[in-house]
Scaffold this active site. Structure first.
Site, mmCIF file in Angstrom:
data_model
loop_
_atom_site.group_PDB
_atom_site.id
_atom_site.type_symbol
_atom_site.label_atom_id
_atom_site.label_comp_id
_atom_site.label_asym_id
_atom_site.label_seq_id
_atom_site.Cartn_x
_atom_site.Cartn_y
_atom_site.Cartn_z
ATOM 1 N N ALA A 34 -1.284 6.412 -1.568
ATOM 2 C CA ALA A 34 -0.966 5.103 -2.172
ATOM 3 C C ALA A 34 -0.715 4.094 -1.057
ATOM 4 C CB ALA A 34 0.228 5.205 -3.121
ATOM 5 N N HIS A 39 1.926 1.064 5.478
ATOM 6 C CA HIS A 39 1.318 2.240 6.108
ATOM 7 C C HIS A 39 0.337 1.825 7.205
ATOM 8 C CE1 HIS A 39 2.285 3.884 1.966
ATOM 9 N NE2 HIS A 39 2.861 4.785 2.739
ATOM 10 N N LYS A 151 11.710 1.232 6.277
ATOM 11 C CA LYS A 151 11.931 1.051 4.843
ATOM 12 C C LYS A 151 12.747 2.228 4.286
ATOM 13 C CE LYS A 151 10.697 0.341 0.391
ATOM 14 N NZ LYS A 151 10.688 1.719 -0.087
ATOM 15 N N SER A 188 4.994 1.910 -2.368
ATOM 16 C CA SER A 188 3.991 2.407 -3.316
ATOM 17 C C SER A 188 4.505 2.319 -4.741
ATOM 18 C CB SER A 188 3.632 3.856 -2.986
ATOM 19 O OG SER A 188 3.175 3.945 -1.653
ATOM 20 N N ARG A 189 5.827 2.277 -4.904
ATOM 21 C CA ARG A 189 6.400 2.232 -6.252
ATOM 22 C C ARG A 189 6.425 0.806 -6.814
ATOM 23 N NH1 ARG A 189 9.573 6.712 -4.105
ATOM 24 N NH2 ARG A 189 9.212 8.555 -5.407
#
Lengths: 282, 282
Positions: A34, A39, A151, A188-189
């Protein structure tokens, strides 16, 4: 350029061994896929530190509780592959859960110290799962350096502590959080957020900025934290924790005599967001 | 030839790295010192498997309970050094406890599977301590192969399982138990035995031989174990356990359809002895 996608451990090991025999440094960026710009910032930094960058994509079952979002966690290897095109990546390592956790698997790694409190309150299995998968990925990939986002600050400190404790021959690098223009930390959430929730989400970062400012002035920590919790609740968050911790050990602090970090976790609807920032030096 | 004695991690790492750059294979024989012929047999076998053999000497505090013999465990590095002269050893690694377990140490490794039962009943912290120190020694020494005595059979199986689970890039080799002429398994703890106890001690091995014979004939396991316990008690042992287990997983067994191992632990006075042997294939 085609990025090799490696699923087999022996292929990963022989690929890395060939690079090492050439005298090349190897960086690992462990991910659960994701992939977003955060990233890609890790990959870019990895490319500055090593000639070869391995990005692993593995949604690790041992770090999810049965009640958590393992099943619905976003998985799209083709999309991840496309996102990595044009980056410093040299190989994408995507093992299967069966290959990572075979029959009769019996081993656990657990930590105290930086793993206590914060995320571990609501996610008691989380850091044991992270520690296990990261140790396995390090032993499989044998990188010189591995990169993790700030993060997940507690995760970064847990991994640093474990790497030191177990003498894993890997240098751990933390990379600053990548944010949207309005301050929301990339995650990603974030795809789980409704339009309304997405509009409110940046308030988490704002509350932490306010808290860090107040703490850096030397104001009492407990009162400042209570104020931040109120601001978040008023904005519609269901607050898990707001805390001020020693930036290195993550021990609870009452004094201002060392580098501090403010950390928070809060839910918007069913989506749990976390964020953290450094307290500016007074 | 003088054997280098290494205490510092960076010296160990640079020494091993130089060997590896020369294309040499490296074997590690982890010990707690108090070296006897059993250890020297491990070193000899290590010399057959690798060009370089590191013997580590470290009495590991994390595998002793407060009630156990950590304080009185025999320590004599000069004697160990002398015992290794003329063997295949290339370096003796003897770190300090402070160096192995520094301030804020926070990490634990625990196992289920082969670590359940047997030794873990009376020594609940033992295998976690062994798993931790062995992982650290592997990561410090980076051997291709590591050798452990079958005398500590459950330990051997725990280490094999952990090495596989954590993907530690080391091959684990078990070496048959070295025995006195009368069958007593060599152990650093045998020095604790009085003359009378030493005369009785070989009965432990005899009881296991009888048990293994009876089990290999296909006789019911529970009755055979009861008989062995009685024989040991009659000889003056205070029996901890006598068990018949799957030779690989160490699961309790009722059937005879796979390789089996008989294992026992018993005290003579204050000295705890353990031993084990394979059940002959019928």
């Amino acid at each position: 350029m085609t990025i090799p996608v490696i699923a087999q451990l022996d292929e990963l090991r022989s690929t890395v061994a060939a690079w090492r025999a050439d005298g090349q440094r190897i960086a690992l960026v462990p991910t659960m896929g994701a992939l977003h710009q955060g990233h890609l910032d890790l990959v870019r930094r990895a490319g500055e530190l090593a000639e070869r960058v391995v990005v692993s994509v593995f949604v690790n079952p041992t770090q999810f509780a049965p009640t958590e979002d393992f099943g619905r966690y976003p998985r799209d290897l083709e999309r991840d592959y496309a996102a990595l095109s044009g980056t410093a990546v040299s190989a994408l390592y995507a093992p299967t859960a069966q290959d990572m956790y075979g029959p009769n698997f019996s081993t656990k790694i657990s930590l105290e110290g930086p793993a206590l409190g914060l995320e571990s309150i609501t996610r008691p299995h989380f850091f044991a799962g992270v520690a296990l998968v990261v140790t396995k990925l390090f032993n499989r990939c044998a990188p010189d350096v591995a990169l993790f986002g700030e993060k997940d600050y507690q995760q970064l400190k847990v991994i640093s502590r474990m790497t030191k404790d177990l003498d894993l021959p890997v240098e751990i690098i933390g990379v600053p959080t990548t944010r949207e223009a309005d301050g929301l930390a990339l995650s990603s959430r974030n795809v789980y957020l409704s339009e309304e929730e997405r509009a409110v989400a940046p308030r988490l970062h704002m509350a932490l900025q306010d808290l860090a400012q107040v703490v850096s002035r030397g104001d009492p920590i407990a009162a400042a934290v209570a104020q931040a919790r109120e601001a978040l609740a008023a904005a519609g968050f269901d607050v898990d924790y707001v805390e001020v911790r020693d930036a290195e050990t993550l021990e609870a602090v009452e004094a201002h005599d060392r580098p501090l970090r403010v950390l928070a976790a809060a839910k918007l609807g069913t989506t749990r967001l976390i964020d953290n920032i450094a307290v500016p030096r007074a």
